[in-house]
Design a protein around this motif. Structure first.
Motif, PDB file in Angstrom:
ATOM      1  N   LEU A  47       0.831  -1.207   0.000  1.00  0.00           N
ATOM      2  CA  LEU A  47       0.000   0.000   0.000  1.00  0.00           C
ATOM      3  C   LEU A  47       0.865   1.257   0.000  1.00  0.00           C
ATOM      4  CD1 LEU A  47      -2.846  -0.906   2.491  1.00  0.00           C
ATOM      5  CD2 LEU A  47      -3.167  -0.074   0.151  1.00  0.00           C
ATOM      6  N   TRP A  77       2.258   1.784  -3.478  1.00  0.00           N
ATOM      7  CA  TRP A  77       1.178   2.235  -4.363  1.00  0.00           C
ATOM      8  C   TRP A  77       0.837   3.693  -4.061  1.00  0.00           C
ATOM      9  CZ3 TRP A  77      -4.374  -0.278  -4.209  1.00  0.00           C
ATOM     10  CH2 TRP A  77      -5.129   0.175  -5.293  1.00  0.00           C
ATOM     11  N   GLN A 111      -4.628   6.533   0.561  1.00  0.00           N
ATOM     12  CA  GLN A 111      -4.708   5.398  -0.363  1.00  0.00           C
ATOM     13  C   GLN A 111      -5.710   4.372   0.137  1.00  0.00           C
ATOM     14  OE1 GLN A 111      -3.212   5.616  -3.175  1.00  0.00           O
ATOM     15  NE2 GLN A 111      -3.554   3.616  -4.051  1.00  0.00           N
ATOM     16  N   VAL A 164      -9.112   3.203  -1.824  1.00  0.00           N
ATOM     17  CA  VAL A 164      -9.401   1.802  -2.136  1.00  0.00           C
ATOM     18  C   VAL A 164     -10.751   1.393  -1.543  1.00  0.00           C
ATOM     19  CG1 VAL A 164      -8.650  -0.575  -1.701  1.00  0.00           C
ATOM     20  CG2 VAL A 164      -6.986   1.145  -2.409  1.00  0.00           C
ATOM     21  N   ARG A 174     -13.553   2.981  -3.581  1.00  0.00           N
ATOM     22  CA  ARG A 174     -13.698   2.293  -4.861  1.00  0.00           C
ATOM     23  C   ARG A 174     -14.440   0.963  -4.676  1.00  0.00           C
ATOM     24  NH1 ARG A 174      -8.309   1.422  -8.050  1.00  0.00           N
ATOM     25  NH2 ARG A 174      -8.464   3.682  -8.163  1.00  0.00           N
TER      26      ARG A 174
END
Length: 68
Positions: free
Chosen positions: A20, A23, A34, A38, A41
């Motif tokens: 993570l 990313w 992040q 996620v 999403r």
């Protein structure tokens, strides 16, 4: 309008955290941002995103009004 942000403790595998973090770095986000991206999403893809959810707050420097 200011919405209160919830805080929580998250225990995850160190390898997942490292992935993570990489990313997030690639996308110029914090690990926290992040994770929220996620999760949002996943909620949207599952059709479970609440209609009243607030947008992710903007972070960083304010925009320069004079375009400098």
């Amino acid at each position: 309008m200011t919405s209160e942000r919830k805080q929580l403790v998250l225990r995850i595998d160190p390898a997942v955290h490292d992935a993570l973090a990489r990313w997030a770095g690639d996308e110029l986000r914090s690990v926290n941002a992040q994770i929220e991206m996620v999760l949002r999403r996943a909620l949207k893809d599952a059709g479970r995103m609440p209609e009243a959810v607030a947008p992710i707050p903007k972070r960083g420097r304010p925009a320069n009004e004079k375009g400098r």
